[in-house]
Design a protein around this motif. Structure first.
Motif, PDB file in Angstrom:
ATOM      1  N   ILE A 102      16.792   0.175  -5.166  1.00 51.91           N
ATOM      2  CA  ILE A 102      15.913   1.114  -5.839  1.00 51.91           C
ATOM      3  C   ILE A 102      14.515   0.733  -5.383  1.00 51.91           C
ATOM      4  CG2 ILE A 102      14.692   1.878  -7.781  1.00 51.91           C
ATOM      5  CD1 ILE A 102      17.406   2.035  -9.229  1.00 51.91           C
ATOM      6  N   ILE A 103      13.451   1.527  -4.823  1.00 50.88           N
ATOM      7  CA  ILE A 103      12.316   1.176  -4.030  1.00 50.88           C
ATOM      8  C   ILE A 103      11.407   1.634  -4.675  1.00 50.88           C
ATOM      9  CG2 ILE A 103      11.230   0.687  -1.974  1.00 50.88           C
ATOM     10  CD1 ILE A 103      13.973   0.631  -0.497  1.00 50.88           C
ATOM     11  N   ASP A 104      10.144   0.901  -5.012  1.00 46.96           N
ATOM     12  CA  ASP A 104       9.037   1.409  -5.496  1.00 46.96           C
ATOM     13  C   ASP A 104       7.994   0.588  -4.845  1.00 46.96           C
ATOM     14  OD1 ASP A 104       8.387  -0.714  -7.136  1.00 46.96           O
ATOM     15  OD2 ASP A 104       9.322   0.239  -8.791  1.00 46.96           O
ATOM     16  N   ALA A 105       6.544   0.977  -4.893  1.00 45.81           N
ATOM     17  CA  ALA A 105       5.584   0.424  -4.350  1.00 45.81           C
ATOM     18  C   ALA A 105       5.544  -1.131  -4.679  1.00 45.81           C
ATOM     19  CB  ALA A 105       4.126   0.951  -4.621  1.00 45.81           C
ATOM     20  N   ARG A 106       6.016  -1.588  -5.764  1.00 43.42           N
ATOM     21  CA  ARG A 106       5.665  -3.152  -6.420  1.00 43.42           C
ATOM     22  C   ARG A 106       6.900  -3.858  -6.337  1.00 43.42           C
ATOM     23  NH1 ARG A 106       1.634  -1.688  -4.942  1.00 43.42           N
ATOM     24  NH2 ARG A 106      -0.063  -1.157  -6.216  1.00 43.42           N
ATOM     25  N   SER A 107       8.195  -3.162  -5.964  1.00 40.79           N
ATOM     26  CA  SER A 107       9.420  -3.789  -6.127  1.00 40.79           C
ATOM     27  C   SER A 107      10.497  -3.484  -5.314  1.00 40.79           C
ATOM     28  CB  SER A 107       9.911  -4.292  -7.549  1.00 40.79           C
ATOM     29  OG  SER A 107      10.155  -3.161  -8.213  1.00 40.79           O
ATOM     30  N   VAL A 108      11.472  -4.216  -4.890  1.00 39.90           N
ATOM     31  CA  VAL A 108      12.900  -3.654  -4.541  1.00 39.90           C
ATOM     32  C   VAL A 108      13.980  -4.421  -5.480  1.00 39.90           C
ATOM     33  CG1 VAL A 108      14.621  -3.284  -2.641  1.00 39.90           C
ATOM     34  CG2 VAL A 108      12.201  -3.756  -2.147  1.00 39.90           C
ATOM     35  N   GLU A 109      14.829  -3.231  -6.308  1.00 39.97           N
ATOM     36  CA  GLU A 109      15.699  -3.904  -7.179  1.00 39.97           C
ATOM     37  C   GLU A 109      16.981  -3.364  -6.981  1.00 39.97           C
ATOM     38  OE1 GLU A 109      15.974  -3.196 -12.000  1.00 39.97           O
ATOM     39  OE2 GLU A 109      13.899  -4.086 -11.295  1.00 39.97           O
ATOM     40  N   VAL A 110      17.936  -4.107  -6.868  1.00 37.19           N
ATOM     41  CA  VAL A 110      19.494  -3.699  -7.218  1.00 37.19           C
ATOM     42  C   VAL A 110      20.199  -4.187  -8.221  1.00 37.19           C
ATOM     43  CG1 VAL A 110      19.324  -3.533  -4.423  1.00 37.19           C
ATOM     44  CG2 VAL A 110      20.001  -5.707  -5.655  1.00 37.19           C
ATOM     45  N   ALA A 134      17.581   9.323  -2.467  1.00 33.51           N
ATOM     46  CA  ALA A 134      16.332  10.401  -2.849  1.00 33.51           C
ATOM     47  C   ALA A 134      15.143   9.900  -2.628  1.00 33.51           C
ATOM     48  CB  ALA A 134      16.764  11.176  -3.958  1.00 33.51           C
ATOM     49  N   THR A 135      14.087  10.460  -2.384  1.00 34.00           N
ATOM     50  CA  THR A 135      12.831   9.987  -2.483  1.00 34.00           C
ATOM     51  C   THR A 135      11.981  11.021  -3.226  1.00 34.00           C
ATOM     52  OG1 THR A 135      12.961   9.020  -0.338  1.00 34.00           O
ATOM     53  CG2 THR A 135      10.705   9.221  -0.954  1.00 34.00           C
ATOM     54  N   GLU A 136      11.079  10.286  -4.045  1.00 40.49           N
ATOM     55  CA  GLU A 136      10.245  11.073  -4.960  1.00 40.49           C
ATOM     56  C   GLU A 136       8.720  10.314  -4.771  1.00 40.49           C
ATOM     57  OE1 GLU A 136      11.708  11.376  -9.046  1.00 40.49           O
ATOM     58  OE2 GLU A 136      13.653  11.333  -8.415  1.00 40.49           O
ATOM     59  N   THR A 137       8.026  11.080  -4.274  1.00 38.19           N
ATOM     60  CA  THR A 137       6.367  10.754  -4.111  1.00 38.19           C
ATOM     61  C   THR A 137       5.513  11.902  -3.734  1.00 38.19           C
ATOM     62  OG1 THR A 137       5.161   9.421  -2.801  1.00 38.19           O
ATOM     63  CG2 THR A 137       6.935  10.470  -1.806  1.00 38.19           C
ATOM     64  N   SER A 138       4.477  11.864  -4.093  1.00 38.74           N
ATOM     65  CA  SER A 138       3.353  13.065  -3.776  1.00 38.74           C
ATOM     66  C   SER A 138       2.772  12.709  -2.576  1.00 38.74           C
ATOM     67  CB  SER A 138       2.374  13.143  -5.128  1.00 38.74           C
ATOM     68  OG  SER A 138       1.425  11.606  -5.021  1.00 38.74           O
ATOM     69  N   GLN A 139       3.068  11.460  -2.060  1.00 38.80           N
ATOM     70  CA  GLN A 139       2.544  11.416  -0.614  1.00 38.80           C
ATOM     71  C   GLN A 139       3.826  11.158   0.453  1.00 38.80           C
ATOM     72  OE1 GLN A 139      -0.984   8.671  -0.736  1.00 38.80           O
ATOM     73  NE2 GLN A 139      -0.762   8.543  -2.704  1.00 38.80           N
ATOM     74  N   GLY A 171       0.657  -1.205  -0.129  1.00 37.52           N
ATOM     75  CA  GLY A 171      -0.030   0.053  -0.210  1.00 37.52           C
ATOM     76  C   GLY A 171       0.747   1.132   0.049  1.00 37.52           C
ATOM     77  N   LEU A 172       2.194   1.189  -0.372  1.00 40.05           N
ATOM     78  CA  LEU A 172       2.955   2.521  -0.622  1.00 40.05           C
ATOM     79  C   LEU A 172       2.276   3.222  -1.597  1.00 40.05           C
ATOM     80  CD1 LEU A 172       6.623   0.783  -0.280  1.00 40.05           C
ATOM     81  CD2 LEU A 172       5.614   2.551   1.459  1.00 40.05           C
ATOM     82  N   PRO A 173       2.622   4.557  -1.480  1.00 37.75           N
ATOM     83  CA  PRO A 173       2.188   5.483  -2.613  1.00 37.75           C
ATOM     84  C   PRO A 173       2.579   4.932  -3.928  1.00 37.75           C
ATOM     85  CG  PRO A 173       3.018   6.590  -0.861  1.00 37.75           C
ATOM     86  CD  PRO A 173       3.524   5.143  -0.552  1.00 37.75           C
ATOM     87  N   GLU A 174       1.799   4.861  -4.894  1.00 38.42           N
ATOM     88  CA  GLU A 174       1.952   4.307  -6.300  1.00 38.42           C
ATOM     89  C   GLU A 174       3.118   5.122  -7.027  1.00 38.42           C
ATOM     90  OE1 GLU A 174      -1.315   3.903  -8.570  1.00 38.42           O
ATOM     91  OE2 GLU A 174      -2.418   2.279  -7.162  1.00 38.42           O
ATOM     92  N   ASP A 175       3.299   6.233  -6.795  1.00 35.91           N
ATOM     93  CA  ASP A 175       4.341   6.913  -7.263  1.00 35.91           C
ATOM     94  C   ASP A 175       5.742   7.060  -6.641  1.00 35.91           C
ATOM     95  OD1 ASP A 175       3.608   8.753  -5.243  1.00 35.91           O
ATOM     96  OD2 ASP A 175       3.307  10.330  -6.748  1.00 35.91           O
ATOM     97  N   LEU A 176       5.719   6.108  -5.482  1.00 32.65           N
ATOM     98  CA  LEU A 176       6.929   6.289  -4.844  1.00 32.65           C
ATOM     99  C   LEU A 176       8.182   5.978  -5.667  1.00 32.65           C
ATOM    100  CD1 LEU A 176       8.346   6.651  -1.738  1.00 32.65           C
ATOM    101  CD2 LEU A 176       7.845   4.038  -1.730  1.00 32.65           C
ATOM    102  N   PHE A 177       9.155   6.514  -5.468  1.00 29.97           N
ATOM    103  CA  PHE A 177      10.480   6.004  -6.016  1.00 29.97           C
ATOM    104  C   PHE A 177      11.754   6.594  -5.188  1.00 29.97           C
ATOM    105  CE2 PHE A 177      13.809   6.738  -9.578  1.00 29.97           C
ATOM    106  CZ  PHE A 177      14.061   5.675  -9.854  1.00 29.97           C
ATOM    107  N   ILE A 178      12.486   5.454  -4.677  1.00 33.49           N
ATOM    108  CA  ILE A 178      13.395   5.589  -3.749  1.00 33.49           C
ATOM    109  C   ILE A 178      14.809   5.412  -4.546  1.00 33.49           C
ATOM    110  CG2 ILE A 178      14.757   5.408  -1.791  1.00 33.49           C
ATOM    111  CD1 ILE A 178      11.781   4.797  -0.378  1.00 33.49           C
TER     112      ILE A 178
END
Length: 366
Positions: free
Chosen positions: A179-187, A146-151, A109-116
């Motif tokens: 790199i973290i978003d609402a659907r995955s963690v990728e390195v 850096a974190t990019e999100t509208s929430q 349930g993380l914000p859909e536009d989250l991009f770390i």
């Protein structure tokens, strides 16, 4: 105006210096990691680790890959190996270099536009100075990412939860490239870890973080039931989300398969990233993996629209009821992770990353 241009020039100069410093630090860190985790480029080590751990090994000596499930969290680990020729004192020698990618999928349930993503503090300052959209989250993370999100408040609430924060700290410490978003963690990092202990540590660290986030903020937003065309839209219990509404739209599978037909060497790249699919349902049967073992779920066999390819799509056991309810000849869409590609038979075996959803925009029948 001249003062402003001078400031911009100074900013770019500082950014180049800091970028060079970050590259040197990363290179030293990668060299130390390679030395500590085996050092050699050895696909056989991955094969042995996969067999002993119950995971699936695919690919070849140039692009080995391991896929599996760690305590309910799916992951995929792949490596691209290249051979370069190095000449020293008139003697030419072959040297293998590798680049490893690990991806853990999750429904949260993380914000859909989250991009770390990794970004040192000073580089983030320059990002804000020149109009970037990174937002501060909390000090321990802001030092390296850096974190990019509208929430930001919603993201901060989930990621600083006592059940999540320790795992997040271990992720960014073990793999600062995460790199973290609402659907995955990728390195993605240089080298190829070969020691079983190191491979286990990567998978466990990323999977533990994904599971903790799912427990704190489960991804109920995309767990929609299959649409019933007989029920009026206003009476539907939940909105049916199409693949276009999922975060971070990916390349369409059909386009990727077209590339593979022109260049079979692209199979490895196709196998390591998620793709969108649109499939016409031809058959539902008990799910099997690439080794022919039953998975407990269901498989949809069908054609990618306007394509000669055939797809066999595995679903999770909890989606069995929804898959069985799919009408014959209907079109479903979502996101998948490719497990195997057979160019000669034009066959794709893949694992669904989203629940089965009837297409809101199927291809025309004309």
């Amino acid at each position: 105006m001249e003062v402003f241009l001078a400031k911009i020039g100074m900013g770019f100069a500082i950014a180049l210096v800091m970028g060079g410093g970050a590259w040197l630090v990363t290179s030293r860190r990668s060299a130390a990691r390679i030395a500590a985790e085996g050092g050699a480029v050895d696909p056989a080590a991955w094969r042995g680790w996969a067999e002993s751990s119950g995971y699936s090994f695919t690919g070849n000596d140039a692009r080995p890959a391991v896929a599996g499930d760690h305590n309910g969290v799916p992951f995929r680990m792949s490596c691209e190996i290249r051979t370069i020729r190095v000449q020293t004192r008139g003697v030419s020698r072959e040297h293998k270099i590798a680049r490893t990618q690990i991806r853990v999928s999750m429904r949260t349930g993380l914000p859909e536009d989250l991009f770390i993503h990794p970004m040192p503090r000073f580089a983030r300052f320059l990002n804000r100075l020149f109009g970037g959209n990174a937002v501060p989250l909390f000090d321990a993370l802001d030092v390296t990412h850096a974190t990019e999100t509208s929430q930001p408040e919603r993201a901060r609430e989930i990621l600083t939860d006592p059940r999540v924060l320790p795992h997040l700290g271990r992720v960014v410490t073990l793999v600062p490239e995460a790199i973290i978003d609402a659907r995955s963690v990728e390195v993605t990092f240089s080298g190829m870890p070969t020691l079983a202990m190191a491979l286990d540590r990567y998978v466990e660290t990323l999977a533990d973080f994904a599971r903790a986030v799912q427990e704190v903020a489960p991804g109920a937003a995309i767990e929609a039931k299959v649409a019933d065309p007989t029920v009026p839209e206003e009476e539907a219990a939940k909105p049916i989300l199409s693949s276009a509404q999922l975060p971070k739209r990916r390349p369409i599978l059909q386009h990727a398969l077209g590339k593979v037909m022109r260049n079979p060497g692209e199979i490895g790249m196709l196998s390591v990233q998620p793709f969108e699919y649109l499939v016409e349902v031809h058959l539902n049967k008990t799910g099997v993996d690439e080794r022919g073992r039953e998975t407990g779920g269901r498989m949809v066999c069908g054609d990618v629209p306007r394509s000669v390819w055939r797809i066999e799509l595995l679903f999770d056991p909890e989606d069995t009821e929804a898959v069985e309810a799919l009408p014959f000849g209907s079109h479903i869409e979502g996101m998948l992770e490719v497990l195997d590609v057979d160019v000669r038979r034009k066959r794709v075996l893949a694992k669904s990353m989203t629940p089965p959803m009837l297409s809101t925009n199927p291809p025309s029948q004309g």
